[in-house]
Scaffold this motif. Sequence first.
Motif, PDB file in Angstrom:
ATOM      1  N   GLU A  14      28.272   3.247   8.184  1.00  0.00           N
ATOM      2  CA  GLU A  14      26.858   3.253   8.576  1.00  0.00           C
ATOM      3  C   GLU A  14      26.704   3.265  10.092  1.00  0.00           C
ATOM      4  O   GLU A  14      25.844   3.947  10.633  1.00  0.00           O
ATOM      5  CB  GLU A  14      26.147   2.035   7.972  1.00  0.00           C
ATOM      6  N   ALA A  15      27.566   2.485  10.780  1.00  0.00           N
ATOM      7  CA  ALA A  15      27.478   2.466  12.240  1.00  0.00           C
ATOM      8  C   ALA A  15      27.785   3.854  12.791  1.00  0.00           C
ATOM      9  O   ALA A  15      27.106   4.338  13.699  1.00  0.00           O
ATOM     10  CB  ALA A  15      28.440   1.434  12.815  1.00  0.00           C
ATOM     11  N   ALA A  16      28.798   4.514  12.221  1.00  0.00           N
ATOM     12  CA  ALA A  16      29.168   5.859  12.691  1.00  0.00           C
ATOM     13  C   ALA A  16      28.024   6.844  12.436  1.00  0.00           C
ATOM     14  O   ALA A  16      27.699   7.674  13.283  1.00  0.00           O
ATOM     15  CB  ALA A  16      30.439   6.331  11.993  1.00  0.00           C
ATOM     16  N   GLN A  17      27.385   6.714  11.267  1.00  0.00           N
ATOM     17  CA  GLN A  17      26.263   7.607  10.966  1.00  0.00           C
ATOM     18  C   GLN A  17      25.089   7.325  11.894  1.00  0.00           C
ATOM     19  O   GLN A  17      24.434   8.236  12.391  1.00  0.00           O
ATOM     20  CB  GLN A  17      25.826   7.427   9.505  1.00  0.00           C
ATOM     21  N   SER A  18      24.844   6.039  12.149  1.00  0.00           N
ATOM     22  CA  SER A  18      23.649   5.676  12.926  1.00  0.00           C
ATOM     23  C   SER A  18      23.698   6.219  14.346  1.00  0.00           C
ATOM     24  O   SER A  18      22.668   6.475  14.941  1.00  0.00           O
ATOM     25  CB  SER A  18      23.463   4.155  12.952  1.00  0.00           C
ATOM     26  N   ALA A  63      44.233  -4.505  16.675  1.00  0.00           N
ATOM     27  CA  ALA A  63      42.790  -4.645  16.876  1.00  0.00           C
ATOM     28  C   ALA A  63      42.202  -5.753  16.009  1.00  0.00           C
ATOM     29  O   ALA A  63      41.063  -6.149  16.211  1.00  0.00           O
ATOM     30  CB  ALA A  63      42.091  -3.329  16.566  1.00  0.00           C
ATOM     31  N   PHE A  64      42.983  -6.248  15.068  1.00  0.00           N
ATOM     32  CA  PHE A  64      42.392  -7.142  14.072  1.00  0.00           C
ATOM     33  C   PHE A  64      42.850  -8.590  14.239  1.00  0.00           C
ATOM     34  O   PHE A  64      42.569  -9.437  13.410  1.00  0.00           O
ATOM     35  CB  PHE A  64      42.705  -6.638  12.661  1.00  0.00           C
ATOM     36  N   ASP A  77      35.293  -0.881   5.417  1.00  0.00           N
ATOM     37  CA  ASP A  77      34.001  -1.543   5.191  1.00  0.00           C
ATOM     38  C   ASP A  77      32.818  -0.585   5.357  1.00  0.00           C
ATOM     39  O   ASP A  77      32.793   0.249   6.261  1.00  0.00           O
ATOM     40  CB  ASP A  77      33.855  -2.709   6.175  1.00  0.00           C
ATOM     41  N   PRO A  91      41.472   6.146  11.075  1.00  0.00           N
ATOM     42  CA  PRO A  91      42.319   5.163  11.783  1.00  0.00           C
ATOM     43  C   PRO A  91      42.338   3.801  11.096  1.00  0.00           C
ATOM     44  O   PRO A  91      43.365   3.120  11.090  1.00  0.00           O
ATOM     45  CB  PRO A  91      41.677   5.069  13.170  1.00  0.00           C
ATOM     46  N   GLN A  92      41.200   3.413  10.533  1.00  0.00           N
ATOM     47  CA  GLN A  92      41.174   2.116   9.860  1.00  0.00           C
ATOM     48  C   GLN A  92      41.829   2.194   8.477  1.00  0.00           C
ATOM     49  O   GLN A  92      42.437   1.230   8.014  1.00  0.00           O
ATOM     50  CB  GLN A  92      39.731   1.604   9.750  1.00  0.00           C
ATOM     51  N   SER A 138      30.012  -1.009   6.543  1.00  0.00           N
ATOM     52  CA  SER A 138      29.333  -1.095   7.844  1.00  0.00           C
ATOM     53  C   SER A 138      29.920  -0.093   8.844  1.00  0.00           C
ATOM     54  O   SER A 138      29.214   0.386   9.724  1.00  0.00           O
ATOM     55  CB  SER A 138      29.450  -2.512   8.408  1.00  0.00           C
ATOM     56  N   GLN A 139      31.206   0.229   8.695  1.00  0.00           N
ATOM     57  CA  GLN A 139      31.836   1.161   9.629  1.00  0.00           C
ATOM     58  C   GLN A 139      31.279   2.576   9.443  1.00  0.00           C
ATOM     59  O   GLN A 139      31.073   3.297  10.402  1.00  0.00           O
ATOM     60  CB  GLN A 139      33.353   1.169   9.422  1.00  0.00           C
ATOM     61  N   ARG A 142      37.565   9.774  13.669  1.00  0.00           N
ATOM     62  CA  ARG A 142      37.593   8.794  14.758  1.00  0.00           C
ATOM     63  C   ARG A 142      37.419   7.350  14.294  1.00  0.00           C
ATOM     64  O   ARG A 142      37.857   6.420  14.971  1.00  0.00           O
ATOM     65  CB  ARG A 142      36.533   9.131  15.814  1.00  0.00           C
ATOM     66  N   ILE A 143      36.746   7.164  13.172  1.00  0.00           N
ATOM     67  CA  ILE A 143      36.443   5.790  12.755  1.00  0.00           C
ATOM     68  C   ILE A 143      37.137   5.431  11.437  1.00  0.00           C
ATOM     69  O   ILE A 143      37.818   4.411  11.343  1.00  0.00           O
ATOM     70  CB  ILE A 143      34.907   5.588  12.595  1.00  0.00           C
TER      71      ILE A 143
END
Lengths: 224, 244
Positions: A124-128, A221-222, A119, A143-144, A121-122, A139-140
């Motif tokens: 963007e969150a990592a970049q933010s 995790a899901f 997704d 794995p997904q 959002s994953q 790391r993000i």
Amino acid sequence: MRALDLDYMLGLVPVILGYVPLTLFMAVAGMGFALILASLLAVERVAKIPVLDWFVVLFISFFRGTPLLVQLFLFYFGLPQVLSFLTQIDGVTAAIMGLTLHFSAYMAESIRAAIMGVDRSQWEAAQSIGMTQGQMMWRIILPQAARIAAPTLVNYFIDMIKGTSLAFTLGVTEMMGAAQKEAAGSFLYFEAFLVVAVMYWVIVEVLSQGQKRLETHLNKAFVR
Amino acid sequence: MIDISGLTKHFGGGPVLNNIDLQIADGERVVVIGPSGTGKSTLLRCLNFLDVPQAGRITIGDVTVDAAKAGKADVLALRRRTAMVFQNYALFANKTAKQNIMEALVTVQKRSKAEAGERALAVLAETGLADKADSYPAALSGGQQQRVGIGRAMALEAELMLFDEPTSALDPEWVGEVLDLMRAVAERKQTMLIVTHEMQFAREIADRVIFMDGGKIVENGAPSEIFGSPKDARLQKFLKRVEG
């Protein structure tokens, strides 16, 4: 029509069993190297690094576009004529190399698709939070992506186990090579190849049980 | 001190941000309001380069970046001085609540795992989710996920916290708990830039309210002025619509 020689078949099982470790060794080594190479190729395909991207596309196109058997012959019989240092290469190494290159081309495409399936959002969150591209991937995102790609990658692993049987054409005595030798001595071709077929089948079935456990682990995790 | 000047962003067509100038003092809480599609979220996303602006200068603390020639290092520098709370929470799906908060502390700020873990638990306690430390996002309610999202941003101790419509995706029942946590953050004089449709909340916690329309800042003032005596006709119309 004649009856199957069951005693011969039962006697063959332990003989062929002795070659299972070599078959599994080639498959596991090939899969390990192919996973690493495919992940690198996939990350490059997502990042589209200039010039390098062109080579990666060419690589994937060639190794997907030609038969595994042809590639194995090309490495084992062909390349040493051109590159003299390759005369040292033995059949097992050539088989692992061929399987690695061939399957990494396929796996790169499914890993790439899985990376794109993570997704937005994953990313963007990592970049933010100020991660570098490498940290974000490692790391993000990967794995997904692994969870998304797992069923397809297990399929390729199954295919690779069966693909190791081609190593016998390079003079390697693995499961298929052993069956071939036994059959040539006894002339009981049907029995010999039936035994080896069932043994491949059992290995793949055992592995399929492992697939369920792997998927449960990757999904942990899901779960709501 | 945050200083934005001439910030301009266009996606293909017309400008989404048109030459925005904005200063925010340390500890100031600024709320951005305005109709949908007027560039509010884009303004926030240009400050940490999730959207890349074509022109303008952004100063956050000791970092100044010229958008037209920003390199990788500039972008990372801005991102490491800001912390963002997303509309859709955007928690790392493969990490627990605690790991979500620890991630940047360990990977980006290079703190030890032990220290980051302690800090994460302390932040979770502040968000009221100490008992959810080992839960994955999928097992949390929307409100809980967003509280972890705010916790993740708080833990960074960034100079500027960006809130991009933090309650818009939430079921109404979870909005209250998220706003309560944001009030707690605001009480610490954390510099905040918040895009929200929660007008009551804006009135209550904002030091300053900005009304955006058509990619521009139309009005900029204390909540009492913006809500009490709006000057621009567009703002009057907007307030009438959202406040009924």
